[in-house]
Design a protein around this motif. Structure first.
Motif, PDB file in Angstrom:
ATOM      1  N   ARG A  10      12.259   5.175 -14.317  1.00 12.74           N
ATOM      2  CA  ARG A  10      11.405   5.767 -15.331  1.00 12.74           C
ATOM      3  C   ARG A  10      10.563   6.853 -14.671  1.00 12.74           C
ATOM      4  NH1 ARG A  10       7.954   0.669 -17.452  1.00 12.74           N
ATOM      5  NH2 ARG A  10       9.478  -0.977 -16.999  1.00 12.74           N
ATOM      6  N   TYR A  11      10.045   7.757 -15.466  1.00 11.69           N
ATOM      7  CA  TYR A  11       8.979   8.629 -14.972  1.00 11.69           C
ATOM      8  C   TYR A  11       7.686   8.143 -15.612  1.00 11.69           C
ATOM      9  CZ  TYR A  11       9.765  11.295 -19.324  1.00 11.69           C
ATOM     10  OH  TYR A  11       9.936  11.674 -20.638  1.00 11.69           O
ATOM     11  N   VAL A  12       6.649   8.016 -14.787  1.00 12.95           N
ATOM     12  CA  VAL A  12       5.406   7.375 -15.194  1.00 12.95           C
ATOM     13  C   VAL A  12       4.252   8.372 -15.085  1.00 12.95           C
ATOM     14  CG1 VAL A  12       3.829   5.465 -14.770  1.00 12.95           C
ATOM     15  CG2 VAL A  12       6.274   5.175 -14.312  1.00 12.95           C
ATOM     16  N   THR A  13       3.553   8.558 -16.191  1.00 19.78           N
ATOM     17  CA  THR A  13       2.359   9.403 -16.175  1.00 19.78           C
ATOM     18  C   THR A  13       1.184   8.556 -15.718  1.00 19.78           C
ATOM     19  OG1 THR A  13       3.247  10.664 -18.036  1.00 19.78           O
ATOM     20  CG2 THR A  13       0.915  10.959 -17.520  1.00 19.78           C
ATOM     21  N   CYS A  14       0.624   8.918 -14.570  1.00 14.63           N
ATOM     22  CA  CYS A  14      -0.497   8.183 -13.976  1.00 14.63           C
ATOM     23  C   CYS A  14      -1.787   8.880 -14.395  1.00 14.63           C
ATOM     24  CB  CYS A  14      -0.370   8.160 -12.458  1.00 14.63           C
ATOM     25  SG  CYS A  14       1.185   7.455 -11.870  1.00 14.63           S
ATOM     26  N   MET A  15      -2.656   8.139 -15.082  1.00 11.63           N
ATOM     27  CA  MET A  15      -3.789   8.733 -15.775  1.00 11.63           C
ATOM     28  C   MET A  15      -5.143   8.309 -15.197  1.00 11.63           C
ATOM     29  SD  MET A  15      -2.597  10.671 -18.212  1.00 11.63           S
ATOM     30  CE  MET A  15      -4.019  10.851 -19.302  1.00 11.63           C
ATOM     31  N   PRO A  16      -6.149   9.210 -15.265  1.00 16.07           N
ATOM     32  CA  PRO A  16      -7.517   8.857 -14.833  1.00 16.07           C
ATOM     33  C   PRO A  16      -8.283   8.134 -15.928  1.00 16.07           C
ATOM     34  CG  PRO A  16      -7.435  11.151 -15.492  1.00 16.07           C
ATOM     35  CD  PRO A  16      -6.024  10.632 -15.617  1.00 16.07           C
ATOM     36  N   ALA A  17      -9.378   7.518 -15.537  1.00 18.41           N
ATOM     37  CA  ALA A  17     -10.226   6.810 -16.499  1.00 18.41           C
ATOM     38  C   ALA A  17     -10.975   7.772 -17.405  1.00 18.41           C
ATOM     39  CB  ALA A  17     -11.218   5.919 -15.757  1.00 18.41           C
ATOM     40  N   GLU A  68      -6.264  16.241 -15.714  1.00 18.70           N
ATOM     41  CA  GLU A  68      -5.397  16.389 -14.547  1.00 18.70           C
ATOM     42  C   GLU A  68      -4.815  15.021 -14.188  1.00 18.70           C
ATOM     43  OE1 GLU A  68      -5.419  17.834  -9.894  1.00 18.70           O
ATOM     44  OE2 GLU A  68      -7.177  16.920 -10.787  1.00 18.70           O
ATOM     45  N   CYS A  69      -3.612  14.761 -14.640  1.00 16.16           N
ATOM     46  CA  CYS A  69      -2.928  13.516 -14.317  1.00 16.16           C
ATOM     47  C   CYS A  69      -1.829  13.820 -13.299  1.00 16.16           C
ATOM     48  CB  CYS A  69      -2.332  12.891 -15.579  1.00 16.16           C
ATOM     49  SG  CYS A  69      -1.141  13.968 -16.412  1.00 16.16           S
ATOM     50  N   HIS A  70      -1.018  12.837 -12.972  1.00 21.34           N
ATOM     51  CA  HIS A  70       0.116  13.063 -12.080  1.00 21.34           C
ATOM     52  C   HIS A  70       1.284  12.210 -12.556  1.00 21.34           C
ATOM     53  CE1 HIS A  70       2.238  14.482  -8.664  1.00 21.34           C
ATOM     54  NE2 HIS A  70       2.268  13.334  -8.028  1.00 21.34           N
ATOM     55  N   VAL A  71       2.485  12.787 -12.511  1.00 17.82           N
ATOM     56  CA  VAL A  71       3.672  12.080 -12.970  1.00 17.82           C
ATOM     57  C   VAL A  71       4.597  11.823 -11.791  1.00 17.82           C
ATOM     58  CG1 VAL A  71       5.568  12.051 -14.631  1.00 17.82           C
ATOM     59  CG2 VAL A  71       3.452  13.281 -15.178  1.00 17.82           C
ATOM     60  N   ILE A  72       4.957  10.556 -11.616  1.00 19.28           N
ATOM     61  CA  ILE A  72       5.838  10.151 -10.527  1.00 19.28           C
ATOM     62  C   ILE A  72       6.955   9.287 -11.108  1.00 19.28           C
ATOM     63  CG2 ILE A  72       3.946  10.275  -8.859  1.00 19.28           C
ATOM     64  CD1 ILE A  72       3.768   7.250  -8.893  1.00 19.28           C
ATOM     65  N   ASN A  73       7.791   8.722 -10.236  1.00 13.33           N
ATOM     66  CA  ASN A  73       8.873   7.856 -10.678  1.00 13.33           C
ATOM     67  C   ASN A  73       8.644   6.426 -10.242  1.00 13.33           C
ATOM     68  OD1 ASN A  73      10.490  10.691  -9.982  1.00 13.33           O
ATOM     69  ND2 ASN A  73      11.128   9.699 -11.877  1.00 13.33           N
ATOM     70  N   ALA A 106      -5.883   7.514  -6.321  1.00 13.62           N
ATOM     71  CA  ALA A 106      -6.867   6.527  -6.767  1.00 13.62           C
ATOM     72  C   ALA A 106      -7.466   6.949  -8.105  1.00 13.62           C
ATOM     73  CB  ALA A 106      -7.957   6.355  -5.719  1.00 13.62           C
ATOM     74  N   LYS A 107      -7.677   8.242  -8.279  1.00 11.67           N
ATOM     75  CA  LYS A 107      -8.176   8.750  -9.557  1.00 11.67           C
ATOM     76  C   LYS A 107      -7.142   8.555 -10.665  1.00 11.67           C
ATOM     77  CE  LYS A 107      -8.073  13.214 -10.619  1.00 11.67           C
ATOM     78  NZ  LYS A 107      -7.517  13.338 -11.996  1.00 11.67           N
ATOM     79  N   ASN A 108      -5.880   8.741 -10.334  1.00  9.05           N
ATOM     80  CA  ASN A 108      -4.820   8.784 -11.343  1.00  9.05           C
ATOM     81  C   ASN A 108      -4.038   7.480 -11.497  1.00  9.05           C
ATOM     82  OD1 ASN A 108      -5.198  11.468 -12.238  1.00  9.05           O
ATOM     83  ND2 ASN A 108      -4.254  12.225 -10.370  1.00  9.05           N
ATOM     84  N   LEU A 109      -4.554   6.398 -10.975  1.00  5.03           N
ATOM     85  CA  LEU A 109      -3.874   5.104 -11.140  1.00  5.03           C
ATOM     86  C   LEU A 109      -4.673   4.173 -12.047  1.00  5.03           C
ATOM     87  CD1 LEU A 109      -2.599   4.455  -7.490  1.00  5.03           C
ATOM     88  CD2 LEU A 109      -1.222   5.098  -9.470  1.00  5.03           C
ATOM     89  N   TYR A 110      -5.501   4.741 -12.915  1.00  5.21           N
ATOM     90  CA  TYR A 110      -6.330   3.894 -13.769  1.00  5.21           C
ATOM     91  C   TYR A 110      -5.514   3.270 -14.898  1.00  5.21           C
ATOM     92  CZ  TYR A 110     -10.696   2.137 -15.617  1.00  5.21           C
ATOM     93  OH  TYR A 110     -11.703   1.304 -16.026  1.00  5.21           O
ATOM     94  N   GLY A 160     -13.835   4.236  -6.043  1.00  4.87           N
ATOM     95  CA  GLY A 160     -14.902   3.392  -6.554  1.00  4.87           C
ATOM     96  C   GLY A 160     -14.740   3.114  -8.035  1.00  4.87           C
ATOM     97  N   VAL A 161     -14.349   4.140  -8.796  1.00  4.73           N
ATOM     98  CA  VAL A 161     -14.100   3.973 -10.232  1.00  4.73           C
ATOM     99  C   VAL A 161     -12.942   3.014 -10.451  1.00  4.73           C
ATOM    100  CG1 VAL A 161     -13.391   5.158 -12.348  1.00  4.73           C
ATOM    101  CG2 VAL A 161     -15.021   6.253 -10.787  1.00  4.73           C
ATOM    102  N   LEU A 162     -11.882   3.167  -9.668  1.00 11.91           N
ATOM    103  CA  LEU A 162     -10.721   2.284  -9.802  1.00 11.91           C
ATOM    104  C   LEU A 162     -11.102   0.841  -9.505  1.00 11.91           C
ATOM    105  CD1 LEU A 162      -7.657   2.089 -10.296  1.00 11.91           C
ATOM    106  CD2 LEU A 162      -7.332   2.452  -7.837  1.00 11.91           C
ATOM    107  N   ARG A 163     -11.908   0.633  -8.489  1.00  9.92           N
ATOM    108  CA  ARG A 163     -12.270  -0.734  -8.102  1.00  9.92           C
ATOM    109  C   ARG A 163     -13.169  -1.414  -9.142  1.00  9.92           C
ATOM    110  NH1 ARG A 163     -13.042   0.679  -1.648  1.00  9.92           N
ATOM    111  NH2 ARG A 163     -10.831   0.353  -1.104  1.00  9.92           N
ATOM    112  N   LYS A 164     -13.814  -0.626  -9.970  1.00 12.54           N
ATOM    113  CA  LYS A 164     -14.660  -1.210 -11.024  1.00 12.54           C
ATOM    114  C   LYS A 164     -13.908  -1.409 -12.338  1.00 12.54           C
ATOM    115  CE  LYS A 164     -17.908   1.907 -10.429  1.00 12.54           C
ATOM    116  NZ  LYS A 164     -19.164   2.687 -10.591  1.00 12.54           N
ATOM    117  N   SER A 165     -12.604  -1.106 -12.336  1.00 12.68           N
ATOM    118  CA  SER A 165     -11.835  -1.270 -13.570  1.00 12.68           C
ATOM    119  C   SER A 165     -11.730  -2.752 -13.926  1.00 12.68           C
ATOM    120  CB  SER A 165     -10.428  -0.680 -13.409  1.00 12.68           C
ATOM    121  OG  SER A 165      -9.681  -1.416 -12.456  1.00 12.68           O
TER     122      SER A 165
END
Length: 404
Positions: free
Chosen positions: A257-264, A270-275, A344-348, A148-153
């Motif tokens: 690349r490695y990408v740090t996916c961050m919350p709003a 608590e973030c998550h890092v992926i490629n 969804a939390k960490n793709l802001y 819901g937070v992501l959809r309101k971005s």
């Protein structure tokens, strides 16, 4: 019933000051004592009696001054009170005091309660489920879910930012060493590009264990991190694992690349890092997560990028999580939790390096600084990362130039 959480955030950070540390320990011990009393009474079916230790916990939070000299954010204290009022609501509902239960639940929501799944499935509140006030409060909590937070971005927008992303060529001595050390030509196999990308993902996931609570004491390159795990038996965190896989791709001449996916939420660390891995075959970046051995496709089986996964979550479009998605071969991941809640939390917003190379964050070696850049929605304010910033996804996800 929801078991109470101890206010542990920041406790360890004050123990270096003996007097404050002693005072905090005394507070925590007393708070925990009331928690234990509450849990014992609830499990014994003594719901009315269980309200007394709840009241004591709230009184402690209302009257103590200990938090004025600790780094614990005020909001964390309020959220703790919200959990206490939620449990008040459970007690009142179980003894048939519906009006008081709804009042306590309303106070919980006002204080920031946000566990929608717990609230909607909690049998302690079943007597409230058809009440209009309960449904209204449930809707408020639903809006606080990560998706819901992501959809309101706010949307992205073009800007005048100029960013050059660079990718170290596979001919570099260190990347050649990575390629030879892990025998990556054999690991990648003789299939097409996508099969090689996936085979390298499986290899990293299977050979370097993940432990999100552990910061490996090693140089941040694939070889050192692999040997750290093999020598100590301790896993590495998601950032270190993504760095390792990024080097493996680069050593094979595949831009990554490695990408740090961050919350709003600026207080959520608590973030998550992926490629993200470039596919010439599909002419786009791909979503690759070595922690979970995961990639994502659309309904037709086409692999998606990080940007496409984010967009599809926002627009409620189909997403398919690969069947291999798992954590350390111990727990299978589901689309509902992994994509719709955790990611969804960490793709802001996103942060990555401008220079993608071997050992990009060395502590001891005098490497060229890699430099951070982030992609944010328009108007988003968060100073956790002080670096170059763009709101233009075409800049951030630009097709890689020749590796250099």
């Amino acid at each position: 019933m929801r078991l109470l959480m101890v206010l542990a955030i920041g406790f360890m950070s004050v123990t270096s000051m003996q007097a404050q540390g002693q005072r905090m320990n005394e507070f925590q011990n007393e708070f925990s004592k009331y928690q234990a009393q509450y849990c014992e009474l609830m499990h014994s079916g003594k719901h009315k009696e269980a309200m007394a230790p709840l009241a004591s916990c709230i009184a402690m939070l209302d009257t103590t001054t200990i938090f004025k000299v600790t780094p614990i954010p005020e909001r964390a204290v309020l959220e703790q009170k919200g959990l206490l009022y939620y449990d008040y609501a459970c007690c009142y509902a179980l003894v048939g005091q519906k009006k008081q239960a709804l009042a306590a639940l309303e106070q919980s929501v006002l204080l920031g309660y946000k566990d929608y799944n717990n609230m909607v499935n909690d049998n302690d509140l079943r007597s409230l489920r058809k009440d209009k006030k309960y449904l209204s409060l449930l809707a408020q909590v639903n809006d606080r879910q990560p998706i819901g937070v992501l959809r309101k971005s706010t949307p992205y927008a073009k800007d005048n930012t100029k960013i050059e992303f660079r990718y170290q060529p596979k001919e570099s001595k260190n990347l050649q060493m990575v390629r030879d050390y892990f025998k990556l030509d054999s690991v990648a196999g003789q299939g097409d590009e996508l099969s090689k990308i996936i085979n390298l993902l499986h290899f990293a996931h299977d050979n370097i264990r993940h432990d999100g609570s552990n910061q490996a004491f090693a140089e941040l390159d694939a070889i050192d991190l692999y040997n750290y795990y093999k020598t100590t038996g301790k896993g590495v965190n998601c950032r270190q694992l993504a760095i390792s896989l990024c080097e493996m791709y680069l050593s094979m001449g595949i831009p990554a690349r490695y990408v740090t996916c961050m919350p709003a939420d600026s207080l959520d660390y608590e973030c998550h890092v992926i490629n993200t891995v470039w596919s010439d075959q599909l002419q786009k970046w791909l979503y690759i997560d070595p922690t979970m051995d995961a990639w994502v496709t659309d309904e037709n089986g086409t692999m998606l990028s990080i940007a496409e996964v984010r967009e599809r979550l926002i627009n409620d479009q189909p997403l398919v999580l690969c069947e291999t998605a798992n954590w350390n071969h111990e727990s299978q991941q589901t689309k509902e939790y992994y994509l719709e809640t955790y990611m969804a939390k960490n793709l802001y917003y996103f942060v990555c390096k401008k220079l993608n190379r071997f050992n990009p964050e060395s502590i001891y070696r005098n490497n060229e600084p890699a430099g951070d850049v982030r992609l944010i929605p328009v108007g988003f304010v968060n100073n956790n990362w002080k670096c170059d910033t763009t709101t233009d996804p075409e800049v951030f996800w630009a097709k890689p130039e020749k590796l250099k």
